[in-house]
Write a protein that holds these residues in place. Structure first.
Motif, PDB file in Angstrom:
ATOM      1  N   LEU A  91      11.730  16.209  -7.758  1.00  0.00           N
ATOM      2  CA  LEU A  91      13.036  16.707  -8.782  1.00  0.00           C
ATOM      3  C   LEU A  91      13.000  18.639  -8.199  1.00  0.00           C
ATOM      4  O   LEU A  91      11.948  19.096  -8.667  1.00  0.00           O
ATOM      5  CB  LEU A  91      13.648  17.012  -9.331  1.00  0.00           C
ATOM      6  CG  LEU A  91      14.604  15.030  -9.113  1.00  0.00           C
ATOM      7  CD1 LEU A  91      14.998  14.742 -10.644  1.00  0.00           C
ATOM      8  CD2 LEU A  91      15.545  14.714  -7.928  1.00  0.00           C
ATOM      9  N   GLY A  92      14.307  18.850  -7.455  1.00  0.00           N
ATOM     10  CA  GLY A  92      14.038  20.649  -7.370  1.00  0.00           C
ATOM     11  C   GLY A  92      13.925  21.238  -6.735  1.00  0.00           C
ATOM     12  O   GLY A  92      14.445  22.262  -6.834  1.00  0.00           O
ATOM     13  N   GLY A  93      13.509  20.647  -5.645  1.00  0.00           N
ATOM     14  CA  GLY A  93      13.342  20.599  -4.403  1.00  0.00           C
ATOM     15  C   GLY A  93      12.434  22.074  -3.820  1.00  0.00           C
ATOM     16  O   GLY A  93      13.180  23.388  -3.293  1.00  0.00           O
ATOM     17  N   ARG A  94      11.420  22.513  -4.829  1.00  0.00           N
ATOM     18  CA  ARG A  94      10.922  24.259  -4.906  1.00  0.00           C
ATOM     19  C   ARG A  94       9.781  23.283  -4.595  1.00  0.00           C
ATOM     20  O   ARG A  94       8.319  22.628  -4.858  1.00  0.00           O
ATOM     21  CB  ARG A  94      10.485  24.430  -6.081  1.00  0.00           C
ATOM     22  CG  ARG A  94      11.942  24.197  -7.365  1.00  0.00           C
ATOM     23  CD  ARG A  94      12.146  26.539  -6.225  1.00  0.00           C
ATOM     24  NE  ARG A  94      11.333  26.773  -6.391  1.00  0.00           N
ATOM     25  CZ  ARG A  94      11.300  28.617  -6.749  1.00  0.00           C
ATOM     26  NH1 ARG A  94      12.282  28.370  -6.932  1.00  0.00           N
ATOM     27  NH2 ARG A  94       9.786  28.794  -6.546  1.00  0.00           N
ATOM     28  N   LEU A  95       9.479  23.361  -3.215  1.00  0.00           N
ATOM     29  CA  LEU A  95       8.039  23.157  -2.661  1.00  0.00           C
ATOM     30  C   LEU A  95       6.983  23.917  -3.080  1.00  0.00           C
ATOM     31  O   LEU A  95       5.634  23.392  -3.331  1.00  0.00           O
ATOM     32  CB  LEU A  95       8.906  23.757  -0.435  1.00  0.00           C
ATOM     33  CG  LEU A  95       6.860  23.219   0.455  1.00  0.00           C
ATOM     34  CD1 LEU A  95       6.618  21.748   0.052  1.00  0.00           C
ATOM     35  CD2 LEU A  95       7.229  23.767   1.699  1.00  0.00           C
ATOM     36  N   ASP A  96       6.871  25.615  -3.410  1.00  0.00           N
ATOM     37  CA  ASP A  96       5.471  25.793  -3.862  1.00  0.00           C
ATOM     38  C   ASP A  96       5.978  24.465  -5.341  1.00  0.00           C
ATOM     39  O   ASP A  96       4.087  24.778  -5.495  1.00  0.00           O
ATOM     40  CB  ASP A  96       6.185  27.569  -4.423  1.00  0.00           C
ATOM     41  CG  ASP A  96       7.097  28.059  -5.266  1.00  0.00           C
ATOM     42  OD1 ASP A  96       8.231  26.142  -5.283  1.00  0.00           O
ATOM     43  OD2 ASP A  96       7.311  29.010  -5.286  1.00  0.00           O
ATOM     44  N   GLY A  97       6.212  25.027  -6.322  1.00  0.00           N
ATOM     45  CA  GLY A  97       5.960  23.940  -7.317  1.00  0.00           C
ATOM     46  C   GLY A  97       5.462  22.282  -6.598  1.00  0.00           C
ATOM     47  O   GLY A  97       4.343  22.491  -7.730  1.00  0.00           O
ATOM     48  N   LEU A  98       5.546  21.778  -5.976  1.00  0.00           N
ATOM     49  CA  LEU A  98       5.823  21.210  -5.359  1.00  0.00           C
ATOM     50  C   LEU A  98       3.793  20.794  -5.443  1.00  0.00           C
ATOM     51  O   LEU A  98       2.492  20.312  -5.657  1.00  0.00           O
ATOM     52  CB  LEU A  98       6.455  20.641  -4.513  1.00  0.00           C
ATOM     53  CG  LEU A  98       5.461  18.934  -3.850  1.00  0.00           C
ATOM     54  CD1 LEU A  98       5.568  17.502  -4.972  1.00  0.00           C
ATOM     55  CD2 LEU A  98       5.975  18.479  -2.499  1.00  0.00           C
ATOM     56  N   ILE A  99       3.920  22.182  -4.279  1.00  0.00           N
ATOM     57  CA  ILE A  99       2.000  22.378  -3.882  1.00  0.00           C
ATOM     58  C   ILE A  99       1.343  22.429  -5.181  1.00  0.00           C
ATOM     59  O   ILE A  99       0.319  22.149  -4.897  1.00  0.00           O
ATOM     60  CB  ILE A  99       2.139  23.539  -2.728  1.00  0.00           C
ATOM     61  CG1 ILE A  99       3.371  22.994  -1.901  1.00  0.00           C
ATOM     62  CG2 ILE A  99       1.196  23.825  -2.519  1.00  0.00           C
ATOM     63  CD1 ILE A  99       2.287  22.110  -1.327  1.00  0.00           C
TER      64      ILE A  99
END
Lengths: 289, 533
Positions: A91-99
């Motif tokens: 959740l949160g919509g942060r792509l860099d966090g996901l990566i």
């Protein structure tokens, strides 16, 4: 080369998900992976008020709803809930966090789907492929779930040994035939008055053969090298055509080629191999982290 | 090695210590012949590699400007969403105080007057040599110095904040060496950084202590020789050590803040009681001449006339700045998180340079002006000659022309001593950080060790050859570090390019619409399910 044990699969709630799971199940049947993480990235626009008000009416958090949806699909495809299958809802919509999370998990392979119908919907997958440090398998929708022959794209760069090792590992489990392919790039289109084209091509081929022998020694690969001469096309086109000609089901290749341009996150050949109109799954081998 | 008392990275700590001990022991035992050796080695390095220093420092400026003006200038230190820790004005002030040290006090009066009295090209004591004097001084203290710091600071900041790597020099080489930076290659790089920092710092301390001793001699007529200087080093190092032991980082912080304030006071004092109008006029003129002749002066290599002037001044300065760069660079890096590369480059290159120019114009420019006035009144450059005679007393000779000269001189001495303490203290922090593998909170004993070692190196250098030894040490450790700096530029560029490509991938839109539809479908399905029973 690390064995394939820990796999991450990216799902996006579309029909592609089922296809991707079915495709992957075939690999799972022979590999019996230790852990399979189904990743879903919730990319909510902050201004989608409708969606926000809808999710407020839900009896449980949105995360759980999506997780249920994904597990429903798992049961449908795998028959039962396997304990080795986990779900990660980001959740949160942060792509860099996901990566960052993906890289920290150190998946041996990250699997992503590519849609063929709706143009421009593969953006997310291709972003993940570019940004992560993990090896990626990019599967176009409607690709055949077969692994009879696998092309190993070799340019004799640092990546080539890894490509071969991954290929050998896959072939052993999936009993596939390996097709090592090397595209000879002479670049004659830049030198139209070059006289000894044939001799030059031959020399390039000899160089390639001897490089190949060296790699063969190191990796124990026995197959004959398929050397494709320069046709003036982009290397990726020659490679793709060769793969089609040999009815390959998968192409294994390095993240980049010999020239490591920092401006590019993936090399130009790999970049074109994962573009929208290519229909063969591609496994991209990245450098060691 | 890690326990309560020591926390060091063995492969860096021990080679550095062994090299230093060998150096000190040899210098002390050999004695007198060492001076000759130092001198010939210094001449060899400056004569044969001076051009390389001149070239490299210019390349650093071009590299900085390229980064600042290119698309990579938008890359932010600390990632896209990082915010600066300090306001821009506070940041400027801290940048200035980073470079503001013993050097400005020592050379503020001495350098311009020296160029005026012993110019490399024009006739001595001429108007031309006066203008050249200011111009050369600006060259040595201006954007070239700050470009060296900027390269190191930016590299350190980028790899520490954007890549989460330890704050040591080896981290910068990750794009080239990969994981090998954790092996012997990284150790070698860090050992060089430690040596460069120690010798750069020892030069500052040596210069500072000479000035304190010179000042005491000038004001109280105490003897001014090497042994007094060594005693002073011991005394001031002891004070620095006490400040380290007491663990009052606050004390050092307050001290360095007051340093800058008192230095500012000195500046205002000279400005008001000195030739105020002349300072303002010549500041503008000097800036213009500097800008106009920047390329010519900064690429001048004494190619057709070799007087050896450049080796003593320009090359020495470049080497000094280079060997200081890990020290200043680490400080600048730590205060610059959240700045874009563009802000960083222009902030670091311009803000402190302009302030330094004003300082140099106020002190050195005024001194030249006062000498010219004397001459008009019938003198024969006695004032300038007195300043040039001994660089270490230059400031005090100059202050004699002002009211309250006793107060001014004592204040000057205290200021230099206080700068000595803060430099030794923060220098030991930096060296300690490098020799412990990039850690920031290390046991106090280690910092005491390094503070003492710095004092010892400075003392040994003074005993074993005075200023020449200091300059030789700086130049010869600056040389290998110059190579490291050049590779650093390449490595930084690689890292920044990749960061830019990643940033771009992260900011481009993700296909939203169809996804929102699908998510709505899932939610509706769940809501329907709930309604049914």
């Amino acid at each position: 080369m690390k064995p394939l044990k820990k796999i991450g699969i990216f799902l996006d709630l579309s029909e592609t998900d089922e296809f991707l799971l079915r495709y992957f199940k075939k690999m799972d049947d022979v590999f019996d992976f230790d852990s399979l993480t189904l990743v879903h990235f919730v990319a909510l626009e902050s201004d989608s008020a409708d969606l926000a008000s809808l999710s407020e009416q839900l009896p449980k958090p949105l995360e759980e709803v999506i997780e249920d949806e994904v597990m429903e699909l798992v049961e449908k495809v795998f028959g039962a809930k396997k304990s080795s299958i986990h779900v990660k809802i980001a959740l949160g919509g942060r792509l860099d966090g996901l990566i960052k999370w993906v890289d920290a998990e150190q998946f041996n392979l990250v699997v992503l789907g590519k849609k063929m119908k709706e143009y421009g919907t593969g953006v997310f997958s291709s972003k993940v492929i570019r940004l992560t440090d993990s090896d990626c398998l990019f599967v176009p929708e409607d690709a055949k779930t077969e692994f009879e022959s696998i092309v190993l794209a070799l340019d004799f760069s640092d990546y080539s040994q890894k490509v071969i090792r991954r290929g050998l590992n896959l072939a052993k489990n999936l009993s596939s035939k390996l097709l090592p392919v090397h595209i000879v790039k002479a670049g004659f289109q830049y030198f139209p008055y070059f006289k000894n084209q044939e001799k030059f091509q031959k020399n390039l081929r000899i160089t390639a053969e001897s490089s190949y022998k060296k790699v063969q020694k190191k990796t124990g690969l026995h197959e004959e090298l398929i050397c494709v001469e320069d046709t003036g096309n982009h290397i990726s086109k020659s490679l793709y055509d060769t793969a089609l000609k040999h009815k390959a089901n998968l192409i294994v290749m390095g993240n980049k080629g010999k020239s490591d341009e920092d401006d590019l996150l993936v090399g130009s050949v790999t970049d074109r191999m994962i573009s929208i109109d290519r229909k063969i799954p591609v496994l991209i081998v990245k450098k060691d982290q | 090695m890690k326990n309560k008392y020591v926390d060091i990275h063995n492969p860096v700590f021990f080679p550095a210590v062994v090299l230093l001990v060998v150096f000190m022991v040899v210098t002390i035992i050999v004695g007198e012949p060492m001076v000759v050796l130092f001198d010939s080695f210094k001449n060899f390095v400056t004569e044969k590699t001076g051009w390389l220093f001149i070239l490299a420092v210019n390349v650093f400026i071009i590299f900085c400007l390229f980064l600042g003006f290119s698309k990579y200038g938008s890359v932010r230190l600390g990632g896209k969403d990082a915010t600066p820790d300090f306001s821009t004005s506070a940041w400027f002030a801290m940048l200035f105080s980073a470079g503001m040290g013993i050097g400005l006090l020592f050379y503020g009066v001495a350098e311009p007057v020296s160029h005026y009295a012993k110019p490399p090209v024009a006739a001595p004591f001429s108007v031309e040599s006066a203008q050249d004097a200011m111009n050369f001084t600006f060259l040595h203290w201006g954007i070239h110095a700050w470009a060296v710091y900027a390269v190191v600071a930016l590299s350190l900041a980028f790899f520490a904040f954007n890549r989460n790597m330890p704050l040591t020099i080896r981290s910068v080489f990750y794009p080239i060496l990969g994981d090998k930076i954790h092996g012997w290659m990284g150790d070698v790089i860090d050992v060089f950084s430690v040596m460069a920092t120690i010798f750069g710092l020892a030069t500052s301390l040596g210069v500072g202590v000479r000035q304190v001793s010179g000042g005491l001699h000038h004001v109280f007529d105490t003897p001014n020789n090497v042994w007094i200087q060594v005693a002073l080093i011991a005394g001031i190092t002891a004070i620095a050590t006490i400040s380290v032991i007491s663990g009052v980082d606050k004390g050092v912080k307050i001290l360095s803040e007051w340093n800058v304030r008192i230095a500012g006071l000195l500046l205002v004092f000279v400005l008001i009681f000195g030739p105020t109008l002349f300072v303002f006029k010549s500041f503008i003129q000097n800036m213009g001449v500097y800008l106009n002749e920047l390329i010519e002066v900064s690429t001048w290599t004494e190619a057709f006339v070799n007087k050896g002037w450049q080796g003593d001044w320009t090359v020495f300065y470049w080497a000094w700045w280079i060997s200081w760069s890990p020290f200043v660079g680490m400080f600048i890096a730590r205060i610059s998180k959240g700045r874009t590369i563009r802000e960083f480059i222009f902030g670091v290159l311009l803000a402190p340079s302009v302030l330094t120019f004003f300082w140099m114009t106020t002190l050195g420019g005024s001194a030249i002006f006062l000498d010219m006035q004397d001459t008009l009144a019938g003198g024969n450059h006695e004032f300038a000659k007195a300043i040039v005679e001994d660089e270490s007393t230059a400031l005090f000779v100059f202050l004699e022309k002002f009211p309250l000269r006793m107060v001014g001189s004592i204040l000057g001495i205290l200021l230099v001593a206080s700068f000595f303490v803060t430099s030794a203290d923060s220098g030991s922090l930096v060296i300690d950080s490098i020799t412990s593998g990039g850690k920031l909170n290390t046991p106090t004993a280690q910092r005491v060790f390094w503070a003492t070692t710095e004092g010892a190196v400075a003392a040994v250098l003074l005993i074993g050859g005075g200023l020449t030894a200091l300059q030789t040490a700086t130049i010869s450790t600056g040389l290998p570090f110059l190579v490291i700096l050049t590779i650093m530029c390449y490595s930084l560029l690689k890292g920044v390019k990749k960061e830019y490509a990643r940033d771009k991938q992260l900011t481009d839109d993700v296909d939203q619409k169809s996804y929102t539809n699908r998510l709505t479908k899932v939610i509706m399905k769940q809501l329907d399910k709930n309604k049914k029973p």
